[in-house]
Design a protein around this motif. Sequence first.
Motif, mmCIF file in Angstrom:
data_model
loop_
_atom_site.group_PDB
_atom_site.id
_atom_site.type_symbol
_atom_site.label_atom_id
_atom_site.label_comp_id
_atom_site.label_asym_id
_atom_site.label_seq_id
_atom_site.Cartn_x
_atom_site.Cartn_y
_atom_site.Cartn_z
ATOM 1 N N TRP A 14 0.817 -1.209 0.000
ATOM 2 C CA TRP A 14 0.000 0.000 0.000
ATOM 3 C C TRP A 14 0.856 1.267 0.000
ATOM 4 O O TRP A 14 0.723 2.118 -0.881
ATOM 5 C CB TRP A 14 -0.951 -0.012 1.196
ATOM 6 N N VAL A 15 1.745 1.385 0.957
ATOM 7 C CA VAL A 15 2.534 2.616 1.076
ATOM 8 C C VAL A 15 3.521 2.737 -0.085
ATOM 9 O O VAL A 15 3.673 3.819 -0.670
ATOM 10 C CB VAL A 15 3.241 2.696 2.447
ATOM 11 N N GLY A 16 4.152 1.631 -0.451
ATOM 12 C CA GLY A 16 5.080 1.669 -1.591
ATOM 13 C C GLY A 16 4.367 2.018 -2.892
ATOM 14 O O GLY A 16 4.888 2.769 -3.719
ATOM 15 N N GLY A 17 3.165 1.482 -3.061
ATOM 16 C CA GLY A 17 2.381 1.805 -4.256
ATOM 17 C C GLY A 17 2.015 3.277 -4.323
ATOM 18 O O GLY A 17 2.059 3.890 -5.392
ATOM 19 N N MET A 18 1.659 3.836 -3.167
ATOM 20 C CA MET A 18 1.329 5.271 -3.143
ATOM 21 C C MET A 18 2.564 6.109 -3.448
ATOM 22 O O MET A 18 2.477 7.106 -4.185
ATOM 23 C CB MET A 18 0.738 5.668 -1.783
ATOM 24 N N PHE A 19 3.716 5.717 -2.911
ATOM 25 C CA PHE A 19 4.953 6.458 -3.170
ATOM 26 C C PHE A 19 5.268 6.425 -4.667
ATOM 27 O O PHE A 19 5.538 7.454 -5.280
ATOM 28 C CB PHE A 19 6.107 5.859 -2.360
ATOM 29 N N ALA A 68 3.160 5.808 -7.178
ATOM 30 C CA ALA A 68 2.131 6.520 -7.938
ATOM 31 C C ALA A 68 2.344 8.027 -7.885
ATOM 32 O O ALA A 68 2.209 8.713 -8.896
ATOM 33 C CB ALA A 68 0.736 6.166 -7.404
ATOM 34 N N HIS A 69 2.697 8.533 -6.702
ATOM 35 C CA HIS A 69 2.803 9.986 -6.559
ATOM 36 C C HIS A 69 4.112 10.542 -7.112
ATOM 37 O O HIS A 69 4.107 11.554 -7.810
ATOM 38 C CB HIS A 69 2.653 10.392 -5.094
ATOM 39 N N ILE A 111 -5.506 13.045 -2.031
ATOM 40 C CA ILE A 111 -5.810 12.032 -1.018
ATOM 41 C C ILE A 111 -4.666 11.032 -0.907
ATOM 42 O O ILE A 111 -4.279 10.633 0.202
ATOM 43 C CB ILE A 111 -7.150 11.329 -1.326
ATOM 44 N N ILE A 112 -4.102 10.633 -2.032
ATOM 45 C CA ILE A 112 -2.958 9.715 -1.995
ATOM 46 C C ILE A 112 -1.790 10.362 -1.264
ATOM 47 O O ILE A 112 -1.114 9.709 -0.462
ATOM 48 C CB ILE A 112 -2.560 9.270 -3.415
ATOM 49 N N GLY A 166 1.636 10.286 3.491
ATOM 50 C CA GLY A 166 2.237 10.857 4.702
ATOM 51 C C GLY A 166 1.820 10.094 5.944
ATOM 52 O O GLY A 166 2.660 9.750 6.799
ATOM 53 N N LEU A 167 0.520 9.799 6.053
ATOM 54 C CA LEU A 167 0.034 9.032 7.206
ATOM 55 C C LEU A 167 0.632 7.630 7.219
ATOM 56 O O LEU A 167 1.003 7.111 8.283
ATOM 57 C CB LEU A 167 -1.495 8.956 7.185
ATOM 58 N N GLY A 168 0.742 7.013 6.058
ATOM 59 C CA GLY A 168 1.309 5.672 5.968
ATOM 60 C C GLY A 168 2.770 5.630 6.345
ATOM 61 O O GLY A 168 3.226 4.693 7.008
#
Length: 154
Positions: free
Chosen positions: A19-24, A26-27, A132-133, A138-140
Amino acid sequence: MTTQLAIAIALHQLATVVWVGGMFFAHFALRQSAQTRLAPPQRLPLLLAVFNRFFVWVWIAVIVLWASGSWIFFGVYDGNMRWYVHVMMGLALVMTALFAYLYFVPYRALAQRVPAEDWTGAAQHVGTIRRIILINLGLGLVTAMLGSAGRYLQ
Protein backbone atom coordinates in the motif's frame (compact mmCIF):
# COMPACT_ATOMS: atom_id res chain seq x y z
CA MET A 1 1.91 -18.78 19.30
CA THR A 2 5.32 -17.48 18.21
CA THR A 3 5.02 -18.86 14.67
CA GLN A 4 1.51 -17.48 14.29
CA LEU A 5 2.66 -14.08 15.54
CA ALA A 6 5.60 -14.12 13.11
CA ILE A 7 3.24 -14.92 10.22
CA ALA A 8 0.80 -12.18 11.28
CA ILE A 9 3.60 -9.61 11.55
CA ALA A 10 5.08 -10.67 8.20
CA LEU A 11 1.70 -10.38 6.44
CA HIS A 12 1.15 -7.01 8.14
CA GLN A 13 4.51 -5.71 6.89
CA LEU A 14 3.99 -7.04 3.36
CA ALA A 15 0.57 -5.39 3.12
CA THR A 16 2.11 -2.13 4.37
CA VAL A 17 4.83 -2.29 1.72
CA VAL A 18 2.26 -2.90 -1.04
CA TRP A 19 0.00 0.00 0.00
CA VAL A 20 2.53 2.62 1.08
CA GLY A 21 5.08 1.67 -1.59
CA GLY A 22 2.38 1.81 -4.26
CA MET A 23 1.33 5.27 -3.14
CA PHE A 24 4.95 6.46 -3.17
CA PHE A 25 5.44 5.09 -6.69
CA ALA A 26 2.13 6.52 -7.94
CA HIS A 27 2.80 9.99 -6.56
CA PHE A 28 6.52 10.49 -7.13
CA ALA A 29 7.22 8.40 -10.24
CA LEU A 30 4.14 7.58 -12.30
CA ARG A 31 2.19 10.83 -11.88
CA GLN A 32 5.11 13.13 -12.58
CA SER A 33 6.35 11.09 -15.54
CA ALA A 34 2.90 10.81 -17.10
CA GLN A 35 2.14 14.49 -16.55
CA THR A 36 5.30 15.69 -18.28
CA ARG A 37 5.16 13.26 -21.21
CA LEU A 38 1.50 12.58 -22.00
CA ALA A 39 -1.43 14.75 -23.04
CA PRO A 40 -4.74 14.24 -21.18
CA PRO A 41 -6.24 11.86 -23.81
CA GLN A 42 -3.29 9.50 -23.22
CA ARG A 43 -2.49 10.25 -19.56
CA LEU A 44 -5.95 9.95 -18.03
CA PRO A 45 -6.82 6.51 -19.49
CA LEU A 46 -3.37 5.30 -18.39
CA LEU A 47 -3.92 6.56 -14.84
CA LEU A 48 -7.38 4.98 -14.74
CA ALA A 49 -5.93 1.65 -15.90
CA VAL A 50 -3.21 1.86 -13.23
CA PHE A 51 -5.75 2.71 -10.52
CA ASN A 52 -7.98 -0.17 -11.69
CA ARG A 53 -5.16 -2.60 -10.95
CA PHE A 54 -3.61 -0.88 -7.93
CA PHE A 55 -6.84 -0.38 -6.02
CA VAL A 56 -7.55 -4.12 -6.08
CA TRP A 57 -4.22 -4.59 -4.29
CA VAL A 58 -5.00 -1.77 -1.88
CA TRP A 59 -8.29 -3.45 -0.89
CA ILE A 60 -6.41 -6.71 -0.31
CA ALA A 61 -3.78 -4.82 1.72
CA VAL A 62 -6.46 -3.09 3.81
CA ILE A 63 -8.12 -6.41 4.62
CA VAL A 64 -4.79 -8.07 5.47
CA LEU A 65 -3.69 -5.08 7.58
CA TRP A 66 -6.91 -4.95 9.61
CA ALA A 67 -7.07 -8.74 10.01
CA SER A 68 -3.44 -9.18 11.03
CA GLY A 69 -3.34 -6.01 13.12
CA SER A 70 -6.53 -6.91 14.97
CA TRP A 71 -5.30 -10.44 15.57
CA ILE A 72 -2.00 -9.17 16.96
CA PHE A 73 -3.70 -6.45 19.02
CA PHE A 74 -6.60 -8.45 20.45
CA GLY A 75 -5.67 -12.10 19.92
CA VAL A 76 -2.07 -12.01 21.06
CA TYR A 77 -1.79 -8.99 23.34
CA ASP A 78 -5.43 -8.65 24.46
CA GLY A 79 -5.36 -4.91 23.68
CA ASN A 80 -2.47 -4.36 26.11
CA MET A 81 -0.18 -2.45 23.77
CA ARG A 82 1.96 0.64 24.13
CA TRP A 83 0.78 4.10 23.06
CA TYR A 84 2.36 4.02 19.60
CA VAL A 85 0.28 0.98 18.59
CA HIS A 86 -2.90 2.83 19.53
CA VAL A 87 -1.72 5.78 17.42
CA MET A 88 -0.98 3.40 14.53
CA MET A 89 -4.50 1.98 14.72
CA GLY A 90 -6.00 5.47 14.78
CA LEU A 91 -3.97 6.47 11.74
CA ALA A 92 -4.97 3.21 10.02
CA LEU A 93 -8.61 4.07 10.60
CA VAL A 94 -8.14 7.51 9.03
CA MET A 95 -6.21 6.01 6.10
CA THR A 96 -8.89 3.40 5.50
CA ALA A 97 -11.64 6.03 5.57
CA LEU A 98 -9.72 8.25 3.14
CA PHE A 99 -9.13 5.35 0.77
CA ALA A 100 -12.79 4.30 0.92
CA TYR A 101 -13.82 7.87 0.06
CA LEU A 102 -11.21 8.03 -2.73
CA TYR A 103 -12.46 4.74 -4.17
CA PHE A 104 -16.19 5.37 -3.97
CA VAL A 105 -16.27 9.05 -4.96
CA PRO A 106 -13.47 10.55 -7.13
CA TYR A 107 -12.21 7.23 -8.55
CA ARG A 108 -15.71 6.17 -9.61
CA ALA A 109 -16.30 9.60 -11.11
CA LEU A 110 -12.98 9.33 -12.97
CA ALA A 111 -14.05 5.93 -14.31
CA GLN A 112 -17.15 7.61 -15.79
CA ARG A 113 -15.36 10.67 -17.20
CA VAL A 114 -12.55 8.88 -19.06
CA PRO A 115 -14.78 6.74 -21.37
CA ALA A 116 -16.85 9.87 -22.05
CA GLU A 117 -13.62 11.68 -22.98
CA ASP A 118 -14.42 14.45 -20.50
CA TRP A 119 -10.76 15.29 -19.97
CA THR A 120 -11.40 18.39 -17.85
CA GLY A 121 -13.71 16.55 -15.46
CA ALA A 122 -11.41 13.52 -15.37
CA ALA A 123 -8.40 15.73 -14.59
CA GLN A 124 -10.25 17.31 -11.67
CA HIS A 125 -10.95 13.89 -10.18
CA VAL A 126 -7.33 12.82 -10.70
CA GLY A 127 -6.32 15.95 -8.79
CA THR A 128 -8.57 14.94 -5.89
CA ILE A 129 -7.18 11.39 -5.99
CA ARG A 130 -3.63 12.76 -6.03
CA ARG A 131 -4.24 14.91 -2.94
CA ILE A 132 -5.81 12.03 -1.02
CA ILE A 133 -2.96 9.72 -1.99
CA LEU A 134 -0.44 12.31 -0.82
CA ILE A 135 -2.21 12.65 2.55
CA ASN A 136 -2.46 8.87 2.91
CA LEU A 137 1.18 8.49 1.91
CA GLY A 138 2.24 10.86 4.70
CA LEU A 139 0.03 9.03 7.21
CA GLY A 140 1.31 5.67 5.97
CA LEU A 141 4.94 6.70 6.32
CA VAL A 142 4.33 7.93 9.87
CA THR A 143 2.49 4.71 10.69
CA ALA A 144 5.31 2.59 9.22
CA MET A 145 7.89 4.56 11.20
CA LEU A 146 5.91 4.01 14.40
CA GLY A 147 5.64 0.31 13.58
CA SER A 148 9.38 -0.05 13.15
CA ALA A 149 10.74 2.45 15.69
CA GLY A 150 7.84 2.97 18.12
CA ARG A 151 9.11 0.46 20.66
CA TYR A 152 12.25 2.55 21.06
CA LEU A 153 10.39 5.76 21.85
CA GLN A 154 9.97 6.66 25.50
